[in-house]
Design a protein around this motif. Structure first.
Motif, PDB file in Angstrom:
ATOM      1  N   GLY A  46      -2.841   0.121  -6.354  1.00 44.99           N
ATOM      2  CA  GLY A  46      -1.941  -0.993  -6.059  1.00 44.99           C
ATOM      3  C   GLY A  46      -0.894  -1.202  -7.133  1.00 44.99           C
ATOM      4  N   HIS A  47       0.387  -0.870  -6.794  1.00 44.99           N
ATOM      5  CA  HIS A  47       1.453  -1.100  -7.769  1.00 44.99           C
ATOM      6  C   HIS A  47       2.703  -1.691  -7.112  1.00 44.99           C
ATOM      7  CE1 HIS A  47       2.298   3.522  -7.350  1.00 44.99           C
ATOM      8  NE2 HIS A  47       2.787   2.866  -6.326  1.00 44.99           N
ATOM      9  N   GLU A  48       2.465  -2.475  -6.075  1.00 47.98           N
ATOM     10  CA  GLU A  48       3.566  -3.240  -5.461  1.00 47.98           C
ATOM     11  C   GLU A  48       3.072  -4.690  -5.410  1.00 47.98           C
ATOM     12  OE1 GLU A  48       5.553   0.255  -2.689  1.00 47.98           O
ATOM     13  OE2 GLU A  48       4.212  -1.169  -1.707  1.00 47.98           O
ATOM     14  N   LEU A  54       8.705  -3.081  -5.121  1.00 44.42           N
ATOM     15  CA  LEU A  54       8.302  -2.753  -6.497  1.00 44.42           C
ATOM     16  C   LEU A  54       7.990  -1.274  -6.692  1.00 44.42           C
ATOM     17  CD1 LEU A  54       8.403  -4.894  -8.679  1.00 44.42           C
ATOM     18  CD2 LEU A  54       8.185  -5.877  -6.413  1.00 44.42           C
ATOM     19  N   CYS A  55       7.691  -0.555  -5.577  1.00 45.25           N
ATOM     20  CA  CYS A  55       7.615   0.904  -5.711  1.00 45.25           C
ATOM     21  C   CYS A  55       8.523   1.573  -4.681  1.00 45.25           C
ATOM     22  CB  CYS A  55       6.186   1.427  -5.596  1.00 45.25           C
ATOM     23  SG  CYS A  55       6.169   3.237  -5.660  1.00 45.25           S
ATOM     24  N   ALA A  56       8.277   1.328  -3.384  1.00 49.03           N
ATOM     25  CA  ALA A  56       9.096   1.989  -2.351  1.00 49.03           C
ATOM     26  C   ALA A  56      10.580   1.660  -2.553  1.00 49.03           C
ATOM     27  CB  ALA A  56       8.640   1.546  -0.963  1.00 49.03           C
ATOM     28  N   GLY A 115       5.476  -3.711 -10.905  1.00 51.28           N
ATOM     29  CA  GLY A 115       5.580  -2.445 -10.188  1.00 51.28           C
ATOM     30  C   GLY A 115       4.621  -1.412 -10.741  1.00 51.28           C
ATOM     31  N   CYS A 116       5.125  -0.208 -10.958  1.00 53.16           N
ATOM     32  CA  CYS A 116       4.254   0.938 -11.267  1.00 53.16           C
ATOM     33  C   CYS A 116       3.857   1.025 -12.734  1.00 53.16           C
ATOM     34  CB  CYS A 116       4.946   2.227 -10.859  1.00 53.16           C
ATOM     35  SG  CYS A 116       5.352   2.236  -9.112  1.00 53.16           S
ATOM     36  N   MET A 117       4.538   0.259 -13.619  1.00 55.58           N
ATOM     37  CA  MET A 117       4.242   0.371 -15.056  1.00 55.58           C
ATOM     38  C   MET A 117       3.911  -0.993 -15.628  1.00 55.58           C
ATOM     39  SD  MET A 117       7.409   2.651 -16.410  1.00 55.58           S
ATOM     40  CE  MET A 117       8.664   1.800 -15.503  1.00 55.58           C
ATOM     41  N   VAL A 152       0.866  -1.191   0.000  1.00 56.53           N
ATOM     42  CA  VAL A 152       0.000   0.000   0.000  1.00 56.53           C
ATOM     43  C   VAL A 152       0.896   1.232   0.000  1.00 56.53           C
ATOM     44  CG1 VAL A 152      -1.790   1.265   1.254  1.00 56.53           C
ATOM     45  CG2 VAL A 152      -1.799  -1.256   1.262  1.00 56.53           C
ATOM     46  N   CYS A 153       0.941   1.913  -1.154  1.00 56.19           N
ATOM     47  CA  CYS A 153       1.790   3.088  -1.331  1.00 56.19           C
ATOM     48  C   CYS A 153       0.964   4.345  -1.054  1.00 56.19           C
ATOM     49  CB  CYS A 153       2.299   3.097  -2.774  1.00 56.19           C
ATOM     50  SG  CYS A 153       3.337   4.509  -3.185  1.00 56.19           S
ATOM     51  N   HIS A 154       1.633   5.402  -0.564  1.00 53.42           N
ATOM     52  CA  HIS A 154       0.887   6.647  -0.324  1.00 53.42           C
ATOM     53  C   HIS A 154       0.324   7.209  -1.633  1.00 53.42           C
ATOM     54  CE1 HIS A 154       0.309   9.707   3.019  1.00 53.42           C
ATOM     55  NE2 HIS A 154      -0.317  10.248   1.982  1.00 53.42           N
ATOM     56  N   SER A 155       0.955   6.872  -2.766  1.00 56.92           N
ATOM     57  CA  SER A 155       0.401   7.308  -4.061  1.00 56.92           C
ATOM     58  C   SER A 155      -0.979   6.698  -4.291  1.00 56.92           C
ATOM     59  CB  SER A 155       1.325   6.899  -5.212  1.00 56.92           C
ATOM     60  OG  SER A 155       2.608   7.421  -5.030  1.00 56.92           O
ATOM     61  N   ASP A 156      -1.207   5.492  -3.783  1.00 56.60           N
ATOM     62  CA  ASP A 156      -2.530   4.858  -3.916  1.00 56.60           C
ATOM     63  C   ASP A 156      -3.582   5.776  -3.292  1.00 56.60           C
ATOM     64  OD1 ASP A 156      -0.974   2.747  -4.800  1.00 56.60           O
ATOM     65  OD2 ASP A 156      -1.435   1.407  -3.132  1.00 56.60           O
TER      66      ASP A 156
HETATM   67 ZN    ZN Z   1       4.071   3.855  -5.187  1.00 53.83          ZN
END
Ligand code: ZN
Ligand code: NAP
Ligand code: ZN
Length: 348
Positions: free
Chosen positions: A61-63, A157-159, A87-89, A39-43
């Motif tokens: 969700g990108h992790e 995958l993101c952080a 990851g993010c892409m 869970v990324c803050h970007s989510d």
């Molecule tokens: Zn992220």
């Protein structure tokens, strides 16, 4: 095929269950049964449309980390049963200058992000990892070292890549003094990587209760950023400061801590512009830069580095149904240090 997901239907509504469609795997596709999603803050920023540009419903969700269930006929690097990560892409043009330099995140035709991007295949929007399964092109699917705990690897995958990439680019390593601002999901990985790369690592936090953890994670020193005397003791001494803060804060306080030609690298994205006093940039000469995740090749390099050095994330495993509560805790900087969703909770 339909899969279970959690989505926000508007900026104000909590995330709730939604059935979404995933394409049948094409010849270059990998189908993944999602085990864990960080869970990324970007989510949160995107679910609540804090940056503008969110299309609803949005499945964040990108992790993403899971097991391969099926592969298309042209897939070479994966087979059913393998661990795989996204990851993010999920796509890019692959032929522009940026793509040719392995910087797909800066694709001149626009990278296809894992969620809230136009989906070239379905015509709708891409849906992220708060779901039980995903289908992704092999070229954007990553190998996960088998010695890492899969739940603790997901946030890499993101952080992971978002902190590894700028630390490498701006030369964090032996003989360098590197600051990391904010001990959240990104920040705690920034501390681990800066330490692993051999830099003298200083963590800046607003949370007095995180000092002992920061040292355990690899910080040589911890500064309470609200304490002016502690800040002044580090004036004009840093080669690089990596700022991961998600909310409004004073950038000038960190600029003043850079030495000649030092760089403040912003990765956190506060929703509002942050004012900068120009004298802080001139005296002595300093720079401000930004960095966005990392390309696919560098993401694989980061995962392999983590496998070699046994670097994993510090996580709190949650059920999908706890996501709204997790967002509220994230807003209070009360995460140690990344929430990861156990997707079994959505499989029933
Ligand atoms: Zn992220
Ligand atoms: P997070 O886990 O919520 O961590 C953010 C940390 O910032 C908090 O733990 C807190 O650390 C600090 N903080 C929060 N509010 C603050 C305030 N008002 N003043 C000072 N410090 C504050 O978030 P994250 O997932 O690490 O993401 C951080 C930011 O990076 C978000 O804006 C996210 O969208 C962005 N991001 C950017 C990229 C990129 O490619 N550039 C990729 C991923 C995420 P302390 O308690 O230690 O003070
Ligand atoms: Zn491109």
């Amino acid at each position: 095929m339909p899969v279970s997901a959690f989505a926000a239907k508007s900026a104000e509504s909590p995330l709730a269950p939604l059935s979404i469609e995933r394409r049948e795997p094409l010849e270059q596709d990998v189908e993944i049964d999602i085990l864990y999603c960080g869970v990324c803050h970007s989510d949160l920023h995107i679910a609540r449309n804090e940056w503008g540009g969110t299309t609803y419903p949005v499945v964040p969700g990108h992790e993403i980390l899971g097991r391969v269930t099926r592969v298309g006929s042209k897939v070479k690097r994966f087979k059913a049963g393998d661990l795989a990560a996204v990851g993010c892409m999920v796509d890019s043009c692959r032929s522009c200058e940026s793509c040719k330099e392995d910087l797909e995140q800066f694709c001149l035709k626009g990278a296809v992000f894992t969620y809230n991007s136009e989906d070239k295949h379905s015509g709708g929007m891409t849906y992220g990892g708060y779901s039980t399964g995903v289908v992704v092109d092999e070229a954007f699917t990553l190998k996960v070292p088998e010695n890492l705990d899969p739940a603790r690897a997901a946030p890499l995958l993101c952080a992971g890549i978002t902190t590894y990439s700028p630390l490498r680019r701006w030369g964090a390593g032996k003989g360098k003094k590197v600051g990391v601002v904010g001990l959240g999901g990104l920040g705690h990985m920034g501390v681990k990587f800066a330490h692993a790369l051999g830099a003298h690592t200083v963590l800046f936090t607003t949370s007095e209760g995180k000092v002992a953890d920061a040292k355990r994670l690899g910080a040589d020193e911890v500064v309470i950023s609200k304490d002016a005397d502690q800040m002044a003791a580090h004036a004009a001494s840093f080669d690089m400061i990596l700022d991961t803060v998600s909310a409004d804060h004073d950038l000038n306080a960190y600029l003043n801590l850079l030495k000649l030609d030092g760089t403040l690298v912003l990765v956190g994205v506060p929703p509002n512009p942050q004012p900068v006093g120009v004298f802080g940039l001139l005296m002595p000469r300093r720079q401000i830069a930004g960095s966005l995740i990392g390309g696919i090749a560098e993401t694989q390099e980061m995962l392999d580095f983590c496998g070699k050095h046994k670097i994993e994330c510090d996580i709190e495993l949650i059920k999908m149904q706890q996501i709204n509560e997790a967002y509220e805790r994230m807003l209070k900087s009360d995460v140690k240090y990344r929430f990861v969703i156990d997707m079994a909770s959505l499989k029933g």
